[in-house]
Design a protein around this motif. Structure first.
Motif, PDB file in Angstrom:
ATOM      1  N   UNK A  28       0.848  -1.195   0.000  1.00 60.03           N
ATOM      2  CA  UNK A  28       0.000   0.000   0.000  1.00 60.03           C
ATOM      3  C   UNK A  28       0.882   1.243   0.000  1.00 60.03           C
ATOM      4  N   UNK A  29       0.365   2.308  -0.563  1.00 63.08           N
ATOM      5  CA  UNK A  29       1.146   3.523  -0.759  1.00 63.08           C
ATOM      6  C   UNK A  29       1.341   4.304   0.538  1.00 63.08           C
ATOM      7  N   UNK A  30       2.265   5.224   0.470  1.00 63.08           N
ATOM      8  CA  UNK A  30       2.525   6.127   1.579  1.00 63.08           C
ATOM      9  C   UNK A  30       1.241   6.891   1.924  1.00 63.08           C
ATOM     10  N   UNK A  31       0.523   7.337   0.909  1.00 59.37           N
ATOM     11  CA  UNK A  31      -0.749   8.049   1.124  1.00 59.37           C
ATOM     12  C   UNK A  31      -1.739   7.168   1.890  1.00 59.37           C
ATOM     13  N   UNK A  32      -1.842   5.901   1.507  1.00 57.21           N
ATOM     14  CA  UNK A  32      -2.789   4.988   2.148  1.00 57.21           C
ATOM     15  C   UNK A  32      -2.438   4.758   3.613  1.00 57.21           C
ATOM     16  N   UNK A  33      -1.171   4.476   3.902  1.00 58.80           N
ATOM     17  CA  UNK A  33      -0.801   4.213   5.296  1.00 58.80           C
ATOM     18  C   UNK A  33      -0.984   5.451   6.147  1.00 58.80           C
TER      19      UNK A  33
END
Length: 127
Positions: A28-33
Motif C-alpha cells: 500500500x502507498x505512503x498516502x494509504x498508510x
C-alpha cells in the motif's frame, strides 16, 4: 509524501513493482498508510490462490479503520509477507519496503494499464 517513479499504482492505493522474474510485488502507498493511521493487523492472502483484477485479497486494520486491499491484475498469489504480518507497523514506517504479497500475473501486459507515478499523484490530489 513519497510516490516512487519506478512503481505502478491503482486508484485504490496499492503500489506494484515488477520484479526481474516478471512477478509483481504489491503493497500500500505512503498516502494509504498515512490515511489509515497506525496499522495493527494484516490479513494477507495465501499462496496458490488465483485472483481476478480488482478482487479483494487482503485486509489492513488500523486503529482508525479496516481497509480492503485489491489485486491490481489477475494472477496467482505466490507469497505473503510473513515479516509484515508479525510487524504490521512496518507498513507505516516503510510503506514501499514492507510489501504485502507477491503475484504471478496471468498477463504481464496488464500492468501497463495501471497508473504511473504522475497519474497516481493526480488521483490523490483530487481526493
Amino acid at each position: 509524501m513519497s510516490i516512487p517513479a519506478n512503481l505502478r499504482y491503482t486508484e485504490s492505493h496499492e503500489w506494484i513493482r515488477k520484479e526481474p522474474d516478471n512477478t509483481l510485488t504489491i503493497g500500500i502507498t505512503d498516502h494509504a498508510q498515512e490515511a489509515l493511521g497506525d496499522i495493527v493487523f494484516l490479513d494477507l492472502p495465501t499462496a496458490g490462490r488465483s485472483v481476478t483484477a480488482g478482487e479483494e485479497v487482503a485486509v489492513v486494520e488500523s486503529v482508525k479503520a479496516a481497509s480492503d486491499i485489491y489485486a491490481p491484475v489477475a494472477g496467482e498469489i505466490i507469497e505473503a509477507n510473513s515479516a509484515a504480518i508479525d510487524s504490521p507497523e512496518s507498513v507505516n514506517s516503510d510503506p514501499y519496503g514492507a510489501w504485502l504479497f507477491k503475484l504471478k500475473p496471468a498477463n504481464l501486459d496488464d500492468i501497463d494499464a495501471l497508473l504511473d507515478a504522475a497519474g497516481y499523484a493526480k488521483v490523490i490530489d483530487e481526493a
